[in-house]
Design an enzyme around this catalytic site. Structure first.
Site, mmCIF file in Angstrom:
data_model
loop_
_atom_site.group_PDB
_atom_site.id
_atom_site.type_symbol
_atom_site.label_atom_id
_atom_site.label_comp_id
_atom_site.label_asym_id
_atom_site.label_seq_id
_atom_site.Cartn_x
_atom_site.Cartn_y
_atom_site.Cartn_z
ATOM 1 C CE LYS A 1 -2.702 2.363 13.873
ATOM 2 N NZ LYS A 1 -3.762 2.842 14.771
ATOM 3 C CG ASP A 2 1.117 6.375 8.466
ATOM 4 O OD1 ASP A 2 0.061 5.732 8.517
ATOM 5 O OD2 ASP A 2 1.169 7.616 8.548
ATOM 6 C CB SER B 1 -6.772 13.708 10.822
ATOM 7 O OG SER B 1 -5.549 13.980 10.175
ATOM 8 C CD GLU C 1 -4.627 -3.083 -16.933
ATOM 9 O OE1 GLU C 1 -5.084 -4.248 -16.978
ATOM 10 O OE2 GLU C 1 -3.452 -2.840 -16.618
ATOM 11 C CG HIS D 1 -2.018 19.845 7.585
ATOM 12 N ND1 HIS D 1 -2.058 18.796 6.699
ATOM 13 C CD2 HIS D 1 -0.981 19.572 8.425
ATOM 14 C CE1 HIS D 1 -1.098 17.933 6.983
ATOM 15 N NE2 HIS D 1 -0.437 18.384 8.024
#
Length: 428
Positions: A247-248, A223, A291, A219
């Site tokens: 959108k998310d 972004s 894994e 912040h």
């Protein structure tokens, strides 16, 4: 980032006004993920994966806390306690599968998030601290996942713990004491299981704390975006809510479709068959493999098969495996190109996709038996991996001629139509 045109939080009633004065939590949320946080208007779906990573972390914490209520960190009953969860605890099978497959989903999301950062230059100034904290989160994830893999106390859990902790034994002088200290003895047993369980329970909360710092650091400069061009004026941004919450939300819905399909129809697809056999120190599995999300680094570890002068092959493999992640810390200074986005760097773009293929090859070889031709392919792929970051990237960033950048984010979205560019600002 402080935007003069950002929407200001205005409490709507006496209760919220009082709360804003005494504990401004609603204001904090509003400015962090609400209409008070302007975001570049051109973010694509590659930017969804940060939110998805946060969702996966919360999923792992919630399911992990409930599972911990029924798990017994004792070598004599650990395997049976997992079976108890699966068979006797209400919805225990779903919680266990949600946690196990949630770890894989978490790594899928984070790997995409990292490689998005590679392509769009998210590690470049002024966002170096965001990137560095992200690498710290990834290292903590690796440690947490390894310790969690040990807890079911199946064959692969036991021997995975023995092999991975045995790597510390390769460190001269202090290696063996460190290994004994980690395990609480000379082999994985009750002490190791208790330590791994405690740390596996604790580390997700440490990750959550570093995620808060990661978002805080984000912040400050704001972004990044697909063009790599910084925000210039109000028309370059839109409020995070409702534009990117919607959108998310859509991205989360798509993610949940894939995750739930895996959870309810193929819950054991990514599990190793040997880990459904109780741990037996007297029976070594034919092929010890971690894994899938460790496979690229495991391939780098196994690529070293001969001593170099006085340096044992095992020690070189350990150093290379850790260096494969540590090199990411230096990316902001290795890549000196003034252009961030790979869209405008034609030479970089080709090498980026070569890196993606290289990591996939390493992943395949890491899951394959330690025999030819996989060892030789791992060696070639490992050489290219380090060459990409330490040789190719600095050279390309110095000699490459980038394509012309758009003047602004708005121009990249709406074109050079002056009236269209100014329309959002005029609307205010």
């Amino acid at each position: 980032m402080s935007f003069p045109w950002a929407n200001e939080y205005k409490p709507g009633n006496p209760l919220t006004q009082w709360l804003d004065e005494k504990l401004p939590l609603p204001r904090f949320v509003y400015n962090a993920v609400g209409a008070g946080y302007p975001v570049p208007r051109n973010l694509n779906y590659a930017w969804n994966f940060g939110v998805l990573a946060g969702f996966c972390l919360m999923l792992q914490i919630v399911t992990g806390v409930v599972l911990a209520m029924h798990y017994a960190a004792n070598a004599g009953v650990a395997f049976d306690s997992v079976e108890h969860i699966m068979r006797d605890v209400n919805w225990g099978w779903m919680l266990r599968y949600a946690h196990a497959n949630g770890a894989s989903a978490f790594f899928v999301v984070v790997y995409i998030h990292i490689f998005r950062g590679f392509f769009y230059g998210s590690y470049k100034a002024p966002r170096e601290m965001i990137w560095l904290l992200g690498v710290v989160i990834f290292l903590l994830m690796m440690a947490t996942a390894f310790m969690g893999y040990v807890l079911p106390w199946g064959q692969m859990s036991f021997w995975g713990a023995k092999v991975i902790t045995g790597l510390f034994g390769a460190i001269p002088l202090v290696g063996e004491p460190i290994q004994v200290w980690l395990l609480g003895g000379f082999a994985p047993d009750n002490a190791a299981l208790n330590r791994f369980f405690s740390l596996h329970f604790l580390l997700p909360f440490v990750i959550a704390a570093v995620v808060v710092l990661h978002i805080w650091a984000l912040h400050i400069p704001g972004s990044s975006n697909p063009t790599g061009v910084e925000v210039k004026n109000e028309s370059d941004t839109v409020p995070f809510h409702p534009y990117y919450t919607a959108k998310d939300g859509f991205g989360l819905g798509v993610f949940l479709l894939g995750y739930c399909t895996m959870l309810f129809f193929f819950p054991n697809a990514l599990g190793h068959p040997d880990n459904y056999i109780p741990a037996n120190a007297m029976s070594t599995p034919a092929h010890i493999v971690p894994e899938w999300y460790f496979w690229p680094f495991y391939a780098i570890l196994r690529a070293f098969t001969a001593d170099f002068l006085i340096i044992p092959a095992k020690l070189m493999g350990v150093l290379a495996m850790f260096s494969a992640i540590l090199v990411w810390f230096f990316l902001p200074w290795l890549d000196r190109s003034p252009v961030r986005s790979g869209h405008f760097r034609p030479v970089f773009k080709k090498f980026y996709f070569a890196l993606v293929v290289d990591v996939l090859v390493l992943g395949y070889c890491g899951g394959a038996p330690a025999e030819e031709p996989y060892v030789m392919i791992s060696q070639i792929a490992s050489i290219y991996y380090f060459a990409h970051f330490l040789i190719i990237l600095p050279i390309v960033s110095a000699i490459e001629q980038p394509e012309a950048l758009p003047f602004s984010i708005t121009e990249a979205v709406l074109g050079k139509d002056e009236s269209a560019t100014l329309a959002p600002a005029a609307a205010h």
